[in-house]
Design an enzyme around this catalytic site. Structure first.
Site, mmCIF file in Angstrom:
data_model
loop_
_atom_site.group_PDB
_atom_site.id
_atom_site.type_symbol
_atom_site.label_atom_id
_atom_site.label_comp_id
_atom_site.label_asym_id
_atom_site.label_seq_id
_atom_site.Cartn_x
_atom_site.Cartn_y
_atom_site.Cartn_z
ATOM 1 N N SER A 1 -18.754 14.898 -29.064
ATOM 2 C CA SER A 1 -19.008 14.079 -27.915
ATOM 3 C C SER A 1 -17.861 13.227 -27.724
ATOM 4 O O SER A 1 -17.451 12.349 -28.446
ATOM 5 C CB SER A 1 -20.492 13.286 -27.560
ATOM 6 O OG SER A 1 -20.299 12.402 -26.750
ATOM 7 N N HIS B 1 -18.526 18.545 -25.611
ATOM 8 C CA HIS B 1 -19.569 17.883 -25.319
ATOM 9 C C HIS B 1 -19.331 16.592 -24.186
ATOM 10 O O HIS B 1 -18.819 15.522 -24.672
ATOM 11 C CB HIS B 1 -20.580 17.615 -26.151
ATOM 12 C CG HIS B 1 -21.897 16.963 -25.766
ATOM 13 N ND1 HIS B 1 -22.967 17.862 -25.401
ATOM 14 C CD2 HIS B 1 -22.529 16.054 -25.440
ATOM 15 C CE1 HIS B 1 -24.097 17.126 -24.905
ATOM 16 N NE2 HIS B 1 -23.557 15.833 -24.989
ATOM 17 N N ASP C 1 -20.773 13.716 -21.803
ATOM 18 C CA ASP C 1 -22.119 12.851 -21.602
ATOM 19 C C ASP C 1 -21.914 12.130 -20.504
ATOM 20 O O ASP C 1 -21.080 11.258 -20.118
ATOM 21 C CB ASP C 1 -22.155 12.020 -22.847
ATOM 22 C CG ASP C 1 -22.705 12.659 -24.223
ATOM 23 O OD1 ASP C 1 -23.800 13.367 -23.835
ATOM 24 O OD2 ASP C 1 -22.165 12.300 -25.088
ATOM 25 N N MET D 1 -23.495 9.716 -17.616
ATOM 26 C CA MET D 1 -24.503 8.638 -17.583
ATOM 27 C C MET D 1 -24.296 7.947 -16.119
ATOM 28 O O MET D 1 -23.232 7.745 -15.602
ATOM 29 C CB MET D 1 -24.519 7.813 -18.702
ATOM 30 C CG MET D 1 -24.578 8.387 -19.922
ATOM 31 S SD MET D 1 -24.326 7.156 -21.427
ATOM 32 C CE MET D 1 -24.252 8.217 -22.683
ATOM 33 N N HIS E 1 -23.752 17.260 -20.141
ATOM 34 C CA HIS E 1 -24.885 16.696 -20.570
ATOM 35 C C HIS E 1 -25.238 15.843 -19.524
ATOM 36 O O HIS E 1 -24.657 14.543 -19.403
ATOM 37 C CB HIS E 1 -25.000 16.382 -21.538
ATOM 38 C CG HIS E 1 -26.130 15.601 -22.069
ATOM 39 N ND1 HIS E 1 -26.461 15.048 -23.415
ATOM 40 C CD2 HIS E 1 -27.421 15.788 -21.454
ATOM 41 C CE1 HIS E 1 -27.813 14.557 -23.456
ATOM 42 N NE2 HIS E 1 -28.499 14.879 -22.334
ATOM 43 N N MET F 1 -27.189 13.017 -17.794
ATOM 44 C CA MET F 1 -28.197 12.055 -18.035
ATOM 45 C C MET F 1 -28.185 11.228 -16.489
ATOM 46 O O MET F 1 -27.957 10.215 -16.490
ATOM 47 C CB MET F 1 -27.899 11.004 -19.199
ATOM 48 C CG MET F 1 -27.917 11.925 -20.534
ATOM 49 S SD MET F 1 -27.417 11.382 -21.888
ATOM 50 C CE MET F 1 -25.543 11.799 -21.774
ATOM 51 N N MET G 1 -32.843 15.838 -27.743
ATOM 52 C CA MET G 1 -32.413 14.527 -27.959
ATOM 53 C C MET G 1 -32.921 14.064 -29.141
ATOM 54 O O MET G 1 -34.193 13.851 -29.467
ATOM 55 C CB MET G 1 -32.801 13.719 -26.754
ATOM 56 C CG MET G 1 -32.062 13.866 -25.519
ATOM 57 S SD MET G 1 -29.964 14.028 -25.960
ATOM 58 C CE MET G 1 -29.628 12.242 -26.362
ATOM 59 N N ASP H 1 -28.845 16.424 -30.268
ATOM 60 C CA ASP H 1 -27.657 15.507 -29.936
ATOM 61 C C ASP H 1 -28.011 14.217 -30.174
ATOM 62 O O ASP H 1 -29.268 13.641 -29.730
ATOM 63 C CB ASP H 1 -27.726 15.640 -28.208
ATOM 64 C CG ASP H 1 -26.655 14.844 -27.466
ATOM 65 O OD1 ASP H 1 -25.954 13.944 -28.458
ATOM 66 O OD2 ASP H 1 -26.335 14.715 -26.540
HETATM 67 C C1 DX5 Z 1 -26.429 9.952 -26.200
HETATM 68 C C2 DX5 Z 1 -25.431 10.935 -26.141
HETATM 69 C C3 DX5 Z 1 -24.696 11.572 -27.385
HETATM 70 C C4 DX5 Z 1 -24.163 10.592 -28.305
HETATM 71 C C5 DX5 Z 1 -24.224 11.142 -29.679
HETATM 72 O O1 DX5 Z 1 -26.957 9.483 -25.087
HETATM 73 O O2 DX5 Z 1 -26.011 12.030 -25.310
HETATM 74 O O3 DX5 Z 1 -24.016 12.698 -27.040
HETATM 75 O O4 DX5 Z 1 -22.876 10.573 -27.966
HETATM 76 O O5 DX5 Z 1 -23.497 10.226 -30.155
HETATM 77 P P1 DX5 Z 1 -23.675 9.910 -31.813
HETATM 78 O O6 DX5 Z 1 -23.347 11.203 -32.650
HETATM 79 O O7 DX5 Z 1 -22.723 8.784 -32.005
HETATM 80 O O8 DX5 Z 1 -24.926 9.721 -32.113
HETATM 81 ZN ZN ZN Z 2 -25.083 14.218 -24.995
#
Ligand code: DX5
Ligand code: ZN
Length: 233
Positions: A12, A37, A39, A41, A70, A72, A141, A177
């Protein structure tokens, strides 16, 4: 992309140097990442803000492997087209993002990209039983989404096992994840997951000037995962 259940590591870029994404993506791919990946948000569905479609579009030319995005965000439907046009190979939406996850998955498929459904730690596996014929991946998750570097929630292993049973013969990946590292990946593999997102466990100690550390970190997760796969067979 042909389907198989081989182990895939998806770093990520949430844990990358935000001033240097192009070089960071090239470095993790050179060092053995299978997917990249992203993320996304929105400061509403999760308490953090990251990448809009123009940012994802800027990442696209640097990604030579496979870019899973992904989301969110809630609502999610109004933004699916923009993230597909930005170049996502797969778009993953959260089951919790709205009242109509089936419609959301249809909207992702209509864009001609792969699609996935994600479950928060508090959501049981059973809610996706009527969605499985629509998805290419289920994302379990293993932390509450929003931040990198959180502690792995052990109950995720059992949820992966339940999802794997529900999937049966369907060609659906199971991604995990959050808090994935060489110490947590083994039981997840044994339970049936094949794709592992890792942020801090990949980027820790490395940089674009020390990319070999990324390589060592990815190799350590892969070795633990493949060891568990062999032991389970
Ligand atoms: C959390 C994200 C993850 C996160 C994983 O909301 O979706 O992808 O970045 O990070 P680590 O591997 O540091 O837990
Ligand atoms: Zn993620």
């Amino acid at each position: 992309m042909s389907f198989d259940r081989s182990i895939k590591i998806a770093p990520s870029i949430l844990s990358a140097d935000f001033a240097n994404f192009g070089a960071e993506i090239r470095a993790i791919e050179d060092q053995g990442a299978d997917w990249v990946h992203i993320d996304v948000m929105d400061g509403h569905f999760v308490p953090n803000l990251t990448f809009g479609p123009p940012a994802v579009k800027a990442f696209r030319p640097h990604v030579k492997t496979f870019m899973d995005v992904h989301l969110m965000i809630a609502p999610v439907d109004p933004y699916i087209e923009a993230y597909a046009e930005a170049g996502a190979d797969m778009i993953v939406a959260h089951w919790e993002a709205g009242p109509h996850p089936h419609r959301t998955l249809q909207a992702i498929k209509a864009q001609g990209v792969k699609c996935g459904i994600s479950l928060n730690p508090g959501t049981p596996a059973s809610v996706i039983s009527e969605l499985l014929d629509l998805v290419d991946m289920v994302l379990v998750m293993s932390v509450n989404p929003g931040f990198g570097g959180q502690k792995f929630i052990p109950g995720s292993v059992n949820k992966v096992r339940q999802v794997r049973e529900m999937i049966g013969d369907r060609e659906i990946h199971i991604q995990v994840d959050g808090g994935v590292d060489p110490t947590t990946v083994g039981p997840l593999v044994e339970a049936g997951a094949d794709c592992f997102v890792a942020g801090s466990a990949v980027f820790k100690g490395g940089s674009v000037d020390k990319p070999e550390v990324y390589g060592q970190n990815i190799a350590a997760i892969r070795a633990a995962a493949e060891g568990a796969l062999k032991a389970a067979q």
